[in-house]
Design a protein around this motif. Structure first.
Motif, short mmCIF file in Angstrom:
data_model
loop_
_atom_site.label_atom_id
_atom_site.label_comp_id
_atom_site.label_asym_id
_atom_site.label_seq_id
_atom_site.Cartn_x
_atom_site.Cartn_y
_atom_site.Cartn_z
N THR A 114 -23.12 -12.37 -109.40
CA THR A 114 -23.88 -12.42 -108.69
C THR A 114 -24.32 -11.41 -107.99
O THR A 114 -25.78 -12.14 -107.31
CB THR A 114 -22.85 -13.01 -107.59
OG1 THR A 114 -22.02 -11.63 -107.41
CG2 THR A 114 -22.23 -14.27 -108.21
N LEU A 115 -23.98 -10.33 -109.00
CA LEU A 115 -24.81 -9.10 -107.80
C LEU A 115 -26.46 -9.27 -107.82
O LEU A 115 -27.07 -9.79 -109.14
CB LEU A 115 -24.73 -7.69 -108.79
CG LEU A 115 -22.91 -7.41 -107.87
CD1 LEU A 115 -22.64 -6.20 -108.77
CD2 LEU A 115 -22.94 -7.52 -106.47
N PRO A 116 -27.31 -9.44 -107.39
CA PRO A 116 -29.13 -9.18 -107.34
C PRO A 116 -29.26 -7.94 -108.62
O PRO A 116 -28.49 -7.14 -108.29
CB PRO A 116 -29.29 -8.46 -105.69
CG PRO A 116 -28.12 -8.56 -105.36
CD PRO A 116 -26.86 -9.13 -105.82
N THR A 117 -30.18 -8.89 -109.31
CA THR A 117 -30.76 -7.79 -109.81
C THR A 117 -31.58 -6.73 -109.29
O THR A 117 -31.75 -5.98 -110.22
CB THR A 117 -31.72 -8.44 -110.82
OG1 THR A 117 -31.18 -9.93 -111.64
CG2 THR A 117 -32.61 -8.28 -112.74
N ASN A 118 -32.36 -6.39 -108.21
CA ASN A 118 -33.03 -5.16 -107.65
C ASN A 118 -32.08 -4.98 -106.75
O ASN A 118 -31.49 -5.56 -105.84
CB ASN A 118 -33.85 -6.04 -107.67
CG ASN A 118 -34.87 -5.21 -106.66
OD1 ASN A 118 -34.74 -3.93 -106.93
ND2 ASN A 118 -36.28 -5.51 -106.19
N ILE A 119 -31.53 -3.43 -106.98
CA ILE A 119 -30.83 -2.82 -105.90
C ILE A 119 -30.98 -3.05 -104.67
O ILE A 119 -30.27 -2.46 -104.19
CB ILE A 119 -30.88 -1.28 -106.83
CG1 ILE A 119 -29.42 -0.91 -105.81
CG2 ILE A 119 -31.71 -0.76 -106.38
CD1 ILE A 119 -28.42 0.39 -106.86
N GLU A 120 -32.73 -3.12 -104.23
CA GLU A 120 -32.94 -3.24 -103.12
C GLU A 120 -32.77 -4.00 -102.84
O GLU A 120 -32.80 -3.79 -101.18
CB GLU A 120 -34.81 -2.97 -103.28
CG GLU A 120 -34.52 -1.55 -104.00
CD GLU A 120 -37.16 -1.95 -103.95
OE1 GLU A 120 -37.56 -2.28 -103.47
OE2 GLU A 120 -37.15 -0.33 -104.67
#
Length: 496
Positions: free
Chosen positions: A211-217
């Protein structure tokens, strides 16, 4: 002086097992109708095997003063070997295939026969190391699913230390157990720079939290806390003070929040002022080999591909989930080489006529790509048109510009008319083809007529989209067509 008569004792106890006199336990092994009943003696099994000591204490005697036990997950063949070992202390492995010995190891571990577990591991490592390498993926995963396989774990870790891509670039890496990953990154002689180790650790941690966003920003503080919690057992084994300055900035800095603030401060401090003392533990740098092994074995008959490439192709032929390691089960016999025999397709037909199980390797001019395919059917200069070859496949091999090889097998979910278009022969037009996924025409070096395109017979393209043709037989001026700098064709056969 003490005399020991173990041979006679072993023989007498083995006879007791075979005769079944005064047995007080029956053990049903396997599933009906192929199950078998073993009549055994509780005192012997309890004294020799902790598993049976616990089991027999849980089971009451029936009216015939016999305890009844059923074990369905061990085969009759394996239990027959084990029970003879329990009674007589003797085991013979000469007539057992390697996969049976490995299954015997697993069964022995389930029965808590520690002496036998250690012996079987030692036997496999000392006498059947090549088999362990050929079945590396299964062996490695199992060694961490099943406890007590320390000897095999050390054997596998030694291979991974020398050839880290064996596990880090395999399809099984993201499902690796945590203790297996830790055992790898703890190794002093792991042949990877620390920035790359960090990338793999982060990749593994992200895979555990989909579930972590693909874009670290787009990450929140909670996202970093989640990753930090997942990796808390791995992080202490990363050698932060061995990072290059570029990797600290490019790889470590974006994830600084998963480190303790003091640790991050001391990492920056050490890189800015190397002589300043800090309180953090500085792990020693890894022992990277100074002498790099040659990329190609001088005995391997190719001027295009390496042994590693050949092992990967062999694993595809055998439909293995991960590449073979070191010991190749196939021999590659060079049949044709462009610089030696000529680049015209007609030359290939003449030399390879009536030869089956061949691999063609092409080095594309200008791009450095290595394309090819495996053809299990016979080359036949009299054939015209398409034919089915369900075990054929095409590929693009890993190079400096391509991180991972691309494998494209024939599709199984297409209709009959697409299936028969898997291999194309046509000597008169100087044409040979793996569907349309790899089409070879005329003179491979000068005519610039070879091309690749999307194809219904094969799973995926083997070139990037910018180099794929959108038409049948594109003109030589088209960006998708290419010449071949060198090519080789090998007859592939099982080693004896």
């Amino acid at each position: 002086m003490t005399a020991k008569f173990f041979d006679r004792l072993s023989n007498d106890l083995t006879q007791l097992l075979e005769n079944g006199v005064n047995f007080d336990v029956t053990i049903e092994i396997g599933e009906a109708p192929n199950s078998q009943i073993f009549k055994v003696h509780s005192y012997i099994l309890q004294s020799r095997c902790p598993y049976f000591k616990k089991k027999f204490n849980e089971i009451p005697f029936n009216d015939d003063h016999v305890k009844v036990l059923k074990i369905s997950d061990i085969s009759v063949k394996l239990f027959n070997v084990i029970v003879k070992y329990v009674y007589g202390g003797i085991i013979s492995l000469e007539k057992l295939e390697n996969f049976i010995i490995f299954d015997l190891l697993i069964a022995s571990n389930e029965l808590e026969l520690d002496e036998l577990v250690e012996y079987l591991q030692t036997h496999l490592v000392n006498n059947n190391a090549s088999w362990l390498r050929l079945n590396f993926s299964r062996i490695y995963q199992k060694s961490y699913q099943v406890k007590n396989f320390k000897i095999i774990q050390n054997f596998c870790n030694d291979i991974i230390a020398k050839h880290p891509n064996t596990i880090f670039e395999s399809e099984n890496f993201l499902t690796l157990p945590e203790d297996a990953l830790i055992s790898i990154i703890k190794q002093d002689d792991l042949q990877l720079d620390e920035g790359k180790v960090w990338e793999y650790v982060i990749q593994w941690g992200k895979a555990k939290n989909t579930t972590l966003p693909t874009n670290i920003e787009e990450w929140t503080s909670d996202n970093f806390i989640t990753l930090k919690q997942t990796l808390k057992q791995c992080l202490p084994h990363v050698r932060y003070f061995s990072f290059s300055h570029e990797d600290v900035l490019d790889k470590l800095f974006p994830y600084q929040q998963i480190l303790e603030p003091k640790q991050w401060f001391e990492i920056i401090t050490k890189f800015m002022t190397p002589n300043r003392s800090i309180s953090s533990i500085i792990l020693p740098p890894r022992k990277i080999l100074t002498k790099v092994l040659p990329p190609r074995n001088t005995t391997f008959p190719s001027q295009i591909i390496t042994d590693e490439h050949a092992l990967e192709i062999s694993s595809w032929i055998d439909k293995k989930g991960s590449p073979y390691i070191e010991s190749n089960p196939y021999e590659f016999e060079l049949l044709v080489r462009g610089s030696r025999d000529g680049f015209d397709i007609k030359t290939i037909y003449e030399i390879c006529d009536k030869v089956s199980n061949t691999v063609i390797i092409l080095k594309v001019e200008g791009t450095g790509e290595i394309l090819g395919g495996y053809n299990p059917t016979e080359w036949d200069k009299s054939k015209i048109g398409w034919m089915s070859a369900q075990d054929s496949f095409t590929f693009s091999l890993k190079t400096e510009n391509l991180k991972n090889s691309i494998l494209s097998r024939t599709r199984t979910n297409v209709d009959f008319f697409e299936r028969i278009k898997e291999i194309g022969y046509y000597l008169i037009e100087s044409w040979f083809s793996f569907g349309y996924t790899l089409v070879l025409l005329n003179n491979l070096k000068t005519s610039k007529n070879c091309y690749c395109r999307k194809d219904k017979s094969y799973e995926k393209p083997i070139r990037s989209a910018e180099f794929l043709s959108s038409m049948h037989k594109p003109p030589s001026s088209n960006k998708s067509t290419f010449n071949v700098e060198e090519y080789e064709i090998f007859k592939v056969s099982k080693r004896k």
